[in-house]
Design an enzyme around this catalytic site. Structure first.
Site, PDB file in Angstrom:
ATOM      1  N   HIS A 291      -7.869  -0.043  -1.222  1.00 39.96           N
ATOM      2  CA  HIS A 291      -7.650  -1.202  -2.097  1.00 39.96           C
ATOM      3  C   HIS A 291      -8.939  -1.858  -2.569  1.00 39.96           C
ATOM      4  O   HIS A 291      -9.069  -3.082  -2.583  1.00 39.96           O
ATOM      5  CB  HIS A 291      -6.708  -2.197  -1.423  1.00 39.96           C
ATOM      6  CG  HIS A 291      -5.447  -1.546  -0.978  1.00 39.96           C
ATOM      7  ND1 HIS A 291      -4.578  -0.940  -1.864  1.00 39.96           N
ATOM      8  CD2 HIS A 291      -4.940  -1.321   0.259  1.00 39.96           C
ATOM      9  CE1 HIS A 291      -3.586  -0.397  -1.191  1.00 39.96           C
ATOM     10  NE2 HIS A 291      -3.790  -0.606   0.094  1.00 39.96           N
TER      11      HIS A 291
ATOM     12  N   SER B 234       0.834  -1.207   0.000  1.00 34.61           N
ATOM     13  CA  SER B 234       0.000   0.000   0.000  1.00 34.61           C
ATOM     14  C   SER B 234       0.867   1.255   0.000  1.00 34.61           C
ATOM     15  O   SER B 234       1.673   1.453  -0.906  1.00 34.61           O
ATOM     16  CB  SER B 234      -0.964  -0.036   1.199  1.00 34.61           C
ATOM     17  OG  SER B 234      -1.913   1.007   1.110  1.00 34.61           O
TER      18      SER B 234
END
Length: 316
Positions: A195, A86
């Site tokens: 996400h 991430s």
């Protein structure tokens, strides 16, 4: 033997993390560079109160990752590959030389602000441990609605799956997961649903901003955790960074890809232990398995010594 530097994602931030960085000229310079780029003192970002902000949390992780990696590189303990989970992909790209640190921090600040503004409350992420992807996917499909969405977000390990969505949907998924025999189902320190498609519009805006910076081919292999493969072109890496907030994290497959490319030692930068534990499942093979994964929180000198020792013992 190749060394992989792993950079953790949001949720691994902690109060005082910038204040407790190792004493090293590279760290000092990184903090100074961050102050110049942000036109603010970065040491004001890591208080307990400040870290409630998605912007502050992401900036802290980016700054800490670059600072510790630069210190190790200065001490002749450089990586051969980098990968980030991430937000961790951003310091990974900086360390690989893909983009200027200042440009990266300004884009990370925009990234965090876009995410925070889009979902100021009522959303987040939860980790399900003990069920596999098919089991969690079935629970998500059972819970997901247009008004109370839920999505698979991170495939961290065979039986560690992260779900993103609304508070109500996450509560229901966690409850069902425990009924199905999950060993744990817990909310993460995330105030936004990363996400997943809920951040498509924000990723598009960030991608447009990222197109304006100057980028360079990586000097270390950059492994995308959204694609679980190495990206060699600078433009593809920048696009990957911008869009990763809306794409699932394929961390398990990312580690496997790094191993298949020759990585035999995974070092978590700046440390915290989560990625180290995940890497052991993939990297703990062969005679040197006890040193398959390291946490940079153990101290720069200890990590440097172990990296250099592994290179001597397994130079191939």
């Amino acid at each position: 033997m190749s060394v992989l530097f792993m950079f953790p994602g949001q949720g691994s931030q902690r109060a005082g993390m910038l204040h407790s960085l190792p004493q090293d000229p590279a760290v000092t310079q990184t903090l100074n560079d961050a102050g110049d780029a942000l036109e603010a003192d970065p040491l004001e970002l890591d208080t307990e109160q400040a870290l409630h902000s998605t912007v502050a949390a992401q900036l802290c992780l980016a700054i800490a990752g670059v600072a510790v990696a630069r210190a190790l590189i200065r001490q002749d303990a450089a990586p051969d590959m980098v990968a980030g989970l991430s937000i961790g992909a951003w310091p990974a790209a900086v360390v690989a030389g893909v983009m200027d640190f200042g440009d990266a921090l300004r884009l990370v600040r925009l990234r965090g602000q876009l995410m925070q503004d889009a979902y100021p409350h009522g959303y987040g992420m939860a980790a399900i441990v003990g069920l596999d992807e098919l089991q969690v996917s079935a629970l998500v499909a059972q819970v997901h609605t247009a008004t109370s969405p839920a999505y698979i977000a991170n495939l961290n390990a065979e039986r560690q799956i992260v779900v993103a969505g609304s508070d109500a949907a996450l509560d229901r998924v966690m409850s069902l997961a425990q009924e199905q025999g999950a060993s744990s189902a817990t909310r993460l320190r995330m105030a936004v649903p990363s996400h997943c498609p809920l951040l498509q519009a924000q990723a598009q805006e960030l991608a447009l901003a990222a197109e304006k910076i100057t980028s360079h081919a990586p000097r270390f292999v950059y492994v995308s955790s959204s694609r679980a493969r190495a990206l060699l072109r600078a433009d593809l890496i920048v696009r990957d960074l911008a869009w990763n907030m809306a794409q699932p994290v394929l961390w398990r497959d990312t580690l496997r890809h790094a191993f298949e490319r020759g990585a035999r030692l995974a070092v978590e930068i700046p440390g915290g232990g989560i990625l180290t534990r995940l890497a052991h499942d993939v990297f703990a093979r062969g005679a040197l398995a006890q040193d398959a994964a390291l946490d940079a929180g153990a101290g720069l000198d200890a990590v440097r010594v172990r990296i250099q020792r592994r290179r001597r013992e397994d130079p191939a």
